[in-house]
Design a protein around this motif. Sequence first.
Motif, PDB file in Angstrom:
ATOM      1  N   ILE A 459      -2.199  70.970 -16.356  1.00 14.94           N
ATOM      2  CA  ILE A 459      -2.901  71.607 -17.408  1.00 14.94           C
ATOM      3  C   ILE A 459      -3.773  72.754 -16.724  1.00 14.94           C
ATOM      4  O   ILE A 459      -4.733  72.371 -16.095  1.00 14.94           O
ATOM      5  CB  ILE A 459      -3.705  71.233 -18.270  1.00 14.94           C
ATOM      6  N   GLU A 460      -3.460  74.031 -16.960  1.00 14.08           N
ATOM      7  CA  GLU A 460      -4.299  75.227 -16.143  1.00 14.08           C
ATOM      8  C   GLU A 460      -5.045  75.890 -17.468  1.00 14.08           C
ATOM      9  O   GLU A 460      -4.015  76.620 -18.225  1.00 14.08           O
ATOM     10  CB  GLU A 460      -3.503  76.011 -15.136  1.00 14.08           C
ATOM     11  N   VAL A 461      -6.317  76.204 -17.545  1.00 17.90           N
ATOM     12  CA  VAL A 461      -6.533  76.902 -18.494  1.00 17.90           C
ATOM     13  C   VAL A 461      -7.804  77.843 -18.269  1.00 17.90           C
ATOM     14  O   VAL A 461      -8.586  77.513 -17.261  1.00 17.90           O
ATOM     15  CB  VAL A 461      -7.186  76.006 -19.714  1.00 17.90           C
ATOM     16  N   ASP A 462      -7.841  78.984 -18.665  1.00 18.72           N
ATOM     17  CA  ASP A 462      -8.807  79.983 -18.618  1.00 18.72           C
ATOM     18  C   ASP A 462     -10.088  79.287 -19.461  1.00 18.72           C
ATOM     19  O   ASP A 462      -9.925  79.534 -20.843  1.00 18.72           O
ATOM     20  CB  ASP A 462      -8.534  81.343 -19.239  1.00 18.72           C
ATOM     21  N   ASP A 463     -11.170  78.920 -18.650  1.00 20.54           N
ATOM     22  CA  ASP A 463     -12.434  78.565 -19.470  1.00 20.54           C
ATOM     23  C   ASP A 463     -12.976  79.316 -20.568  1.00 20.54           C
ATOM     24  O   ASP A 463     -13.600  78.931 -21.432  1.00 20.54           O
ATOM     25  CB  ASP A 463     -13.402  78.139 -18.309  1.00 20.54           C
ATOM     26  N   THR A 464     -12.539  80.754 -20.697  1.00 26.72           N
ATOM     27  CA  THR A 464     -13.262  81.593 -21.771  1.00 26.72           C
ATOM     28  C   THR A 464     -12.739  81.303 -23.048  1.00 26.72           C
ATOM     29  O   THR A 464     -13.254  81.852 -23.878  1.00 26.72           O
ATOM     30  CB  THR A 464     -13.090  82.734 -21.085  1.00 26.72           C
ATOM     31  N   VAL A 465     -11.448  80.631 -23.010  1.00 21.77           N
ATOM     32  CA  VAL A 465     -10.771  80.665 -24.341  1.00 21.77           C
ATOM     33  C   VAL A 465     -11.048  79.189 -24.646  1.00 21.77           C
ATOM     34  O   VAL A 465     -10.210  78.869 -25.859  1.00 21.77           O
ATOM     35  CB  VAL A 465      -9.532  81.066 -24.243  1.00 21.77           C
ATOM     36  N   LEU A 466     -11.892  78.246 -24.213  1.00 22.23           N
ATOM     37  CA  LEU A 466     -11.511  76.843 -24.443  1.00 22.23           C
ATOM     38  C   LEU A 466     -12.253  76.667 -25.858  1.00 22.23           C
ATOM     39  O   LEU A 466     -11.754  75.826 -26.390  1.00 22.23           O
ATOM     40  CB  LEU A 466     -12.340  75.996 -23.557  1.00 22.23           C
ATOM     41  N   ASP A 467     -13.195  77.499 -26.214  1.00 24.67           N
ATOM     42  CA  ASP A 467     -13.809  77.048 -27.499  1.00 24.67           C
ATOM     43  C   ASP A 467     -13.336  77.856 -28.638  1.00 24.67           C
ATOM     44  O   ASP A 467     -13.990  78.356 -29.768  1.00 24.67           O
ATOM     45  CB  ASP A 467     -15.498  77.449 -27.198  1.00 24.67           C
ATOM     46  N   CYS A 468     -12.459  78.874 -28.282  1.00 30.59           N
ATOM     47  CA  CYS A 468     -11.799  79.534 -29.298  1.00 30.59           C
ATOM     48  C   CYS A 468     -10.797  78.684 -30.254  1.00 30.59           C
ATOM     49  O   CYS A 468     -10.237  77.598 -30.109  1.00 30.59           O
ATOM     50  CB  CYS A 468     -10.687  80.692 -28.948  1.00 30.59           C
ATOM     51  N   LEU A 469     -10.597  79.227 -31.497  1.00 35.21           N
ATOM     52  CA  LEU A 469      -9.986  78.267 -32.734  1.00 35.21           C
ATOM     53  C   LEU A 469      -8.391  78.560 -32.461  1.00 35.21           C
ATOM     54  O   LEU A 469      -7.914  79.660 -32.167  1.00 35.21           O
ATOM     55  CB  LEU A 469     -10.562  79.069 -33.967  1.00 35.21           C
ATOM     56  N   THR A 470      -7.981  77.439 -32.899  1.00 36.84           N
ATOM     57  CA  THR A 470      -6.551  77.408 -33.078  1.00 36.84           C
ATOM     58  C   THR A 470      -5.889  76.510 -34.090  1.00 36.84           C
ATOM     59  O   THR A 470      -6.808  75.702 -34.634  1.00 36.84           O
ATOM     60  CB  THR A 470      -5.830  77.076 -31.592  1.00 36.84           C
ATOM     61  N   VAL A 471      -4.621  76.885 -34.764  1.00 36.33           N
ATOM     62  CA  VAL A 471      -4.134  75.788 -35.728  1.00 36.33           C
ATOM     63  C   VAL A 471      -3.908  74.316 -34.828  1.00 36.33           C
ATOM     64  O   VAL A 471      -3.486  74.495 -33.845  1.00 36.33           O
ATOM     65  CB  VAL A 471      -2.980  76.345 -36.173  1.00 36.33           C
TER      66      VAL A 471
END
Length: 584
Positions: A459-471
Amino acid sequence: MSQIIKKTSKTLIEKFKSLRIILALSLAVISILTILLFAGFFSVTFKETLINTAKTTTQQSVVQSTITLANEIDNMTGMAYGILDELKSSSLQKDGIADLLGVSYRLNRNIVSIGLINADGQIVDYAPSQYIPKKELKIYEQDWFQEDWPPNKFSFSAPHVQNLFEKNDHWVLSVTAPVIVDKEEYLLLIDFNFNSLGNYFDKISIGKRGYSFIVNSQNAIVYHPQQQTRQTNAKEENLDFIADKLDGVYITPNKKNTIAIASVSSTGWKVIGVSYLQESIKEAMEEVQRYMLWVFFAIISLIVLISIGVSKYIAQPITNMVKVMQNSDGDQFDIYTDETRFTEIQQLSGSYNHLIDHVKMLMLQVKEEQEELRKSEMNVLQAQINPHFLYNTLESILWMSERGNNEGASEMVAALGKLLRISLSKGNDFISLRQELAHAESYLTIQQIRYKNQFQYSIEVDDTVLDCLTVKIILQPFLENALYHGIERMIDEGHIAIKVFDKQDKILIQIIDDGIGILPETLKEIEAWKNSGKIGIGIRNVHQRIQIYFGKDFGVEVKSEMDEGTTISVWLPKIVREEEQREE
């Protein structure tokens, strides 16, 4: 060229459909027709008036000329009777005749000469004495002499040049009457100067070119002011037309001239007045037409301006309402009309406003119904995912339990509990991307236990979007497809990668596997049927859920190459979660 003509014709037709243009043209046409009818009626009436005026003017001129001529004749007759009475006096001797004629000549300035003519037509006595009679001249042979004359009355000749005396060419009117002097028959001849009376008739002008002339009882011309023109045959009078006419005013058969007739009773002469009817009417009509033409243009200009103003005044409320209705086409339902200029427009405006209120109420009702429908669809989609997921997970736990792998089954149950907790998420439809990734990792953990480490994941993720909302639960269906349709069929160990990228105002999540891939035919069917429901529940549900919540700009994309793997791209909007709403 034909296209330009068609386009121009279409534009003109559209313009002529305008209520304002139709009203302006209608008012203008009606007004112009009214003016033309009035102008035609006025022209006919005015022409009749001109004819009557010409007849009246001609008659008045002739009557005045007749009165003047009658007065002159009466004066001549009076003078002649005075001289005649003196000659008839019994006391008059032959030697006193010359003195009587001389005195009468001197007392009457209009007398040119006086003479006594014997039976042979020779001049016996005359005055003035200085005149010299022409030799061998016989009066009875003169053209102007009337052989038959009424008894006890004077005979009047036509105006002529006096030719009784030498070196005398006066223009005279000869008056003759029989007289007996000393028992001998004579003819009294008095020549009156006709110049003054001739000048009077020469100066008569009826209209611009009209004139008067005199005829005797035999309908022969006595005097004509245009005598020289007549002698050259340049002018001919229609004497037959007036031969049997009584005193009055007439119009010639060719409608060109007006003829007025008046009689002089003492001589039987008639004064004939001629006016050029057509010329006088033509000039007057042309002048009136020029004036009417200017007035017509002025009135037309005024009518055009008034028509434009009136049409604008009438059509403006309707034009305003059309603009409001056009705005309503753009979903601007907060604009109402307030037209009160005309009763009908006011009623129409009120009906339109009532319609707008009704439409707004229906739109609100439809919006509420659509919102409820959307929620119902989301609940159905969520219900479709949960049984699918639970079925596969429980199947894995059962499979491990049957094989005595209690430790693995226990770990899977713990992971399942975490999955369910995140799935429920206190009834919220949205969760953070951090929670969604944790959910995916729990799922992969369960599957790793089940497949005995047949694959690895990262799993690779940009930390700036971890708290963004999703369905919620949008990754698990693709992970499941990667395992069942890609990794499971491989002999070698497979790999599944989850990568999350920050794309400014969007978020891109990619699920990449190195499985056997998807057949090109199947890939085309997935793209064609993505919205039709004819493919698997997982892909369709995730794609529709994303588009229901976020719109058509977001959703799922599928790329695959045989024997190389499949890449699932999930596009989401970048919705930053408020700090106080975040969950640990």
